[in-house]
Write a protein that holds these residues in place. Structure first.
Motif, PDB file in Angstrom:
ATOM      1  N   THR A  97       8.744   6.647  -9.722  1.00 33.68           N
ATOM      2  CA  THR A  97       9.417   6.999  -8.470  1.00 33.68           C
ATOM      3  C   THR A  97      10.250   8.239  -8.753  1.00 33.68           C
ATOM      4  O   THR A  97      10.493   8.586  -9.916  1.00 33.68           O
ATOM      5  N   ASN A  98      10.655   8.923  -7.706  1.00 39.39           N
ATOM      6  CA  ASN A  98      11.460  10.112  -7.944  1.00 39.39           C
ATOM      7  C   ASN A  98      12.589  10.247  -6.940  1.00 39.39           C
ATOM      8  O   ASN A  98      12.507   9.812  -5.790  1.00 39.39           O
TER       9      ASN A  98
ATOM     10  N   ILE B  43       0.835  -1.205   0.000  1.00 36.85           N
ATOM     11  CA  ILE B  43       0.000   0.000   0.000  1.00 36.85           C
ATOM     12  C   ILE B  43       0.867   1.252   0.000  1.00 36.85           C
ATOM     13  O   ILE B  43       0.593   2.215  -0.733  1.00 36.85           O
ATOM     14  N   ALA B  44       1.931   1.240   0.803  1.00 32.57           N
ATOM     15  CA  ALA B  44       2.830   2.395   0.881  1.00 32.57           C
ATOM     16  C   ALA B  44       3.511   2.645  -0.464  1.00 32.57           C
ATOM     17  O   ALA B  44       3.651   3.796  -0.908  1.00 32.57           O
ATOM     18  N   THR B  45       3.923   1.555  -1.129  1.00 34.63           N
ATOM     19  CA  THR B  45       4.567   1.675  -2.437  1.00 34.63           C
ATOM     20  C   THR B  45       3.603   2.255  -3.459  1.00 34.63           C
ATOM     21  O   THR B  45       3.966   3.117  -4.266  1.00 34.63           O
ATOM     22  N   ALA B  46       2.362   1.790  -3.423  1.00 33.01           N
ATOM     23  CA  ALA B  46       1.347   2.296  -4.355  1.00 33.01           C
ATOM     24  C   ALA B  46       1.094   3.781  -4.140  1.00 33.01           C
ATOM     25  O   ALA B  46       0.974   4.550  -5.105  1.00 33.01           O
ATOM     26  N   HIS B  47       1.034   4.205  -2.879  1.00 29.69           N
ATOM     27  CA  HIS B  47       0.823   5.620  -2.567  1.00 29.69           C
ATOM     28  C   HIS B  47       2.004   6.459  -3.048  1.00 29.69           C
ATOM     29  O   HIS B  47       1.818   7.550  -3.599  1.00 29.69           O
ATOM     30  N   ALA B  48       3.227   5.936  -2.825  1.00 21.25           N
ATOM     31  CA  ALA B  48       4.428   6.661  -3.245  1.00 21.25           C
ATOM     32  C   ALA B  48       4.472   6.790  -4.763  1.00 21.25           C
ATOM     33  O   ALA B  48       4.827   7.844  -5.309  1.00 21.25           O
ATOM     34  N   ASN B  49       4.095   5.710  -5.459  1.00 21.99           N
ATOM     35  CA  ASN B  49       4.068   5.728  -6.918  1.00 21.99           C
ATOM     36  C   ASN B  49       3.067   6.759  -7.426  1.00 21.99           C
ATOM     37  O   ASN B  49       3.355   7.540  -8.342  1.00 21.99           O
ATOM     38  N   GLN B  50       1.891   6.785  -6.818  1.00 23.60           N
ATOM     39  CA  GLN B  50       0.854   7.725  -7.242  1.00 23.60           C
ATOM     40  C   GLN B  50       1.268   9.167  -6.973  1.00 23.60           C
ATOM     41  O   GLN B  50       1.025  10.060  -7.784  1.00 23.60           O
ATOM     42  N   ALA B  51       1.934   9.385  -5.829  1.00 27.22           N
ATOM     43  CA  ALA B  51       2.383  10.734  -5.481  1.00 27.22           C
ATOM     44  C   ALA B  51       3.449  11.222  -6.454  1.00 27.22           C
ATOM     45  O   ALA B  51       3.426  12.381  -6.896  1.00 27.22           O
ATOM     46  N   ALA B  52       4.394  10.339  -6.801  1.00 24.61           N
ATOM     47  CA  ALA B  52       5.458  10.710  -7.732  1.00 24.61           C
ATOM     48  C   ALA B  52       4.886  10.987  -9.119  1.00 24.61           C
ATOM     49  O   ALA B  52       5.278  11.946  -9.797  1.00 24.61           O
ATOM     50  N   LYS B  53       3.939  10.156  -9.541  1.00 22.54           N
ATOM     51  CA  LYS B  53       3.317  10.337 -10.851  1.00 22.54           C
ATOM     52  C   LYS B  53       2.562  11.664 -10.905  1.00 22.54           C
ATOM     53  O   LYS B  53       2.666  12.411 -11.886  1.00 22.54           O
ATOM     54  N   LEU B  54       1.823  11.978  -9.849  1.00 24.68           N
ATOM     55  CA  LEU B  54       1.071  13.233  -9.796  1.00 24.68           C
ATOM     56  C   LEU B  54       2.005  14.434  -9.801  1.00 24.68           C
ATOM     57  O   LEU B  54       1.730  15.443 -10.459  1.00 24.68           O
ATOM     58  N   ASP B  55       3.119  14.322  -9.083  1.00 23.46           N
ATOM     59  CA  ASP B  55       4.109  15.401  -9.040  1.00 23.46           C
ATOM     60  C   ASP B  55       4.665  15.656 -10.437  1.00 23.46           C
ATOM     61  O   ASP B  55       4.750  16.807 -10.899  1.00 23.46           O
ATOM     62  N   LEU B  56       5.034  14.577 -11.147  1.00 24.89           N
ATOM     63  CA  LEU B  56       5.575  14.728 -12.497  1.00 24.89           C
ATOM     64  C   LEU B  56       4.534  15.312 -13.439  1.00 24.89           C
ATOM     65  O   LEU B  56       4.825  16.238 -14.211  1.00 24.89           O
TER      66      LEU B  56
ATOM     67  N   THR C 279      14.477  14.101 -10.447  1.00 26.53           N
ATOM     68  CA  THR C 279      14.540  13.078 -11.486  1.00 26.53           C
ATOM     69  C   THR C 279      13.485  12.011 -11.223  1.00 26.53           C
ATOM     70  O   THR C 279      13.430  11.417 -10.150  1.00 26.53           O
ATOM     71  N   PHE C 280      12.654  11.775 -12.235  1.00 26.92           N
ATOM     72  CA  PHE C 280      11.569  10.813 -12.124  1.00 26.92           C
ATOM     73  C   PHE C 280      11.901   9.573 -12.948  1.00 26.92           C
ATOM     74  O   PHE C 280      12.336   9.679 -14.098  1.00 26.92           O
ATOM     75  N   HIS C 281      11.712   8.407 -12.334  1.00 29.05           N
ATOM     76  CA  HIS C 281      12.038   7.139 -12.968  1.00 29.05           C
ATOM     77  C   HIS C 281      10.742   6.439 -13.360  1.00 29.05           C
ATOM     78  O   HIS C 281       9.893   6.171 -12.500  1.00 29.05           O
ATOM     79  N   LEU C 282      10.587   6.142 -14.644  1.00 29.94           N
ATOM     80  CA  LEU C 282       9.380   5.494 -15.144  1.00 29.94           C
ATOM     81  C   LEU C 282       9.723   4.083 -15.601  1.00 29.94           C
ATOM     82  O   LEU C 282      10.515   3.899 -16.531  1.00 29.94           O
ATOM     83  N   LYS C 283       9.118   3.108 -14.950  1.00 29.75           N
ATOM     84  CA  LYS C 283       9.372   1.706 -15.253  1.00 29.75           C
ATOM     85  C   LYS C 283       8.068   1.048 -15.679  1.00 29.75           C
ATOM     86  O   LYS C 283       7.050   1.160 -14.994  1.00 29.75           O
ATOM     87  N   PRO C 284       8.063   0.352 -16.837  1.00 29.91           N
ATOM     88  CA  PRO C 284       6.817  -0.273 -17.307  1.00 29.91           C
ATOM     89  C   PRO C 284       6.330  -1.353 -16.352  1.00 29.91           C
ATOM     90  O   PRO C 284       7.124  -2.136 -15.824  1.00 29.91           O
ATOM     91  N   THR C 285       5.048  -1.389 -16.112  1.00 32.98           N
ATOM     92  CA  THR C 285       4.474  -2.383 -15.189  1.00 32.98           C
ATOM     93  C   THR C 285       4.433  -3.773 -15.805  1.00 32.98           C
ATOM     94  O   THR C 285       4.264  -4.761 -15.097  1.00 32.98           O
ATOM     95  N   THR C 286       4.596  -3.866 -17.119  1.00 32.00           N
ATOM     96  CA  THR C 286       4.554  -5.162 -17.803  1.00 32.00           C
ATOM     97  C   THR C 286       5.914  -5.843 -17.834  1.00 32.00           C
ATOM     98  O   THR C 286       6.039  -6.930 -18.365  1.00 32.00           O
TER      99      THR C 286
END
Length: 203
Positions: free
Chosen positions: A130-131, A16-29, A135-142
């Motif tokens: 993640t950030n 859950i924490a990872t998902a929240h962090a991912n969403q926060a970083a994505k929203l920031d970018l 610097t924001f790091h984008l990794k494909p979920t697939t």
């Protein structure tokens, strides 16, 4: 049994924490990119193998306007233009006197350009973000496809980005003379030069 329950609880909390962090970083970018109603920048390109051997160096310019308008023009080592008018992407290679035209939604590569120019694209859902500082790091979920590192200042200025291919080869683009603001719409209109062959893939 108690230890198992505790472990599962910790695991769920971590997910859950990872998902929240991912969403926060994505929203920031996305918030930073949303400040770019228009963007221009010159760039240098360095392409290297996974073991850091130099493959190619290049130069070019990038213009884009949200949503889905972009003009990516390489001047070195060879001329190449990738232009989107919002619906069609034109890929022009002067050396071979040919241009390919395809629908924007069907282009197989250049996903980074789609992400930069459309905060509402469904493609965002296929990346974990993640950030580290700016610097924001984008990794494909697939677990397949290109990975990206994008350095974007809080005001939206892009300073560099890195594209990592599936085979590990990577390209680094470093920007200079960036400007934020409206871009002449003519930059996103492609006119077929006389004598150039059109490969129209929009059928």
């Amino acid at each position: 049994m108690k230890r198992v329950i505790i472990f599962i609880g910790l695991l769920i909390t971590s997910v859950i924490a990872t998902a929240h962090a991912n969403q926060a970083a994505k929203l920031d970018l996305q918030t930073r990119l949303a400040k770019l109603d228009g963007f221009y920048g010159q760039f240098t390109q360095v392409v290297k193998t996974p073991d850091d051997q130099l493959v190619q160096e290049g130069k070019g310019k990038l213009w884009f306007h949200q949503p889905n308008y972009f003009n990516w023009s390489m001047s070195e080592p060879d001329e190449l233009s990738i232009i989107s008018d919002g619906k069609t992407v034109w890929i022009y290679t002067p050396m071979v006197e040919q241009v390919s035209a395809m629908w924007l939604k069907n282009i197989p590569d250049n996903r980074l350009l789609l992400l930069l120019t459309d905060n509402h694209s469904e493609m965002w859902d296929t990346y974990q973000v993640t950030n580290t500082n700016n610097t924001f790091h984008l990794k494909p979920t697939t677990h397949a496809g290109q990975q990206f590192d994008i350095t974007v200042k809080p005001n939206g200025i892009i300073t560099n980005f890195k594209i990592v291919e599936e085979d590990g080869q990577y390209s680094i683009y470093t920007f200079s003379q960036q400007r934020i603001g409206p871009v002449d719409k003519n930059k996103f209109i492609f006119h077929l030069p006389k004598g150039v062959t059109l490969d129209d893939q929009r059928q």
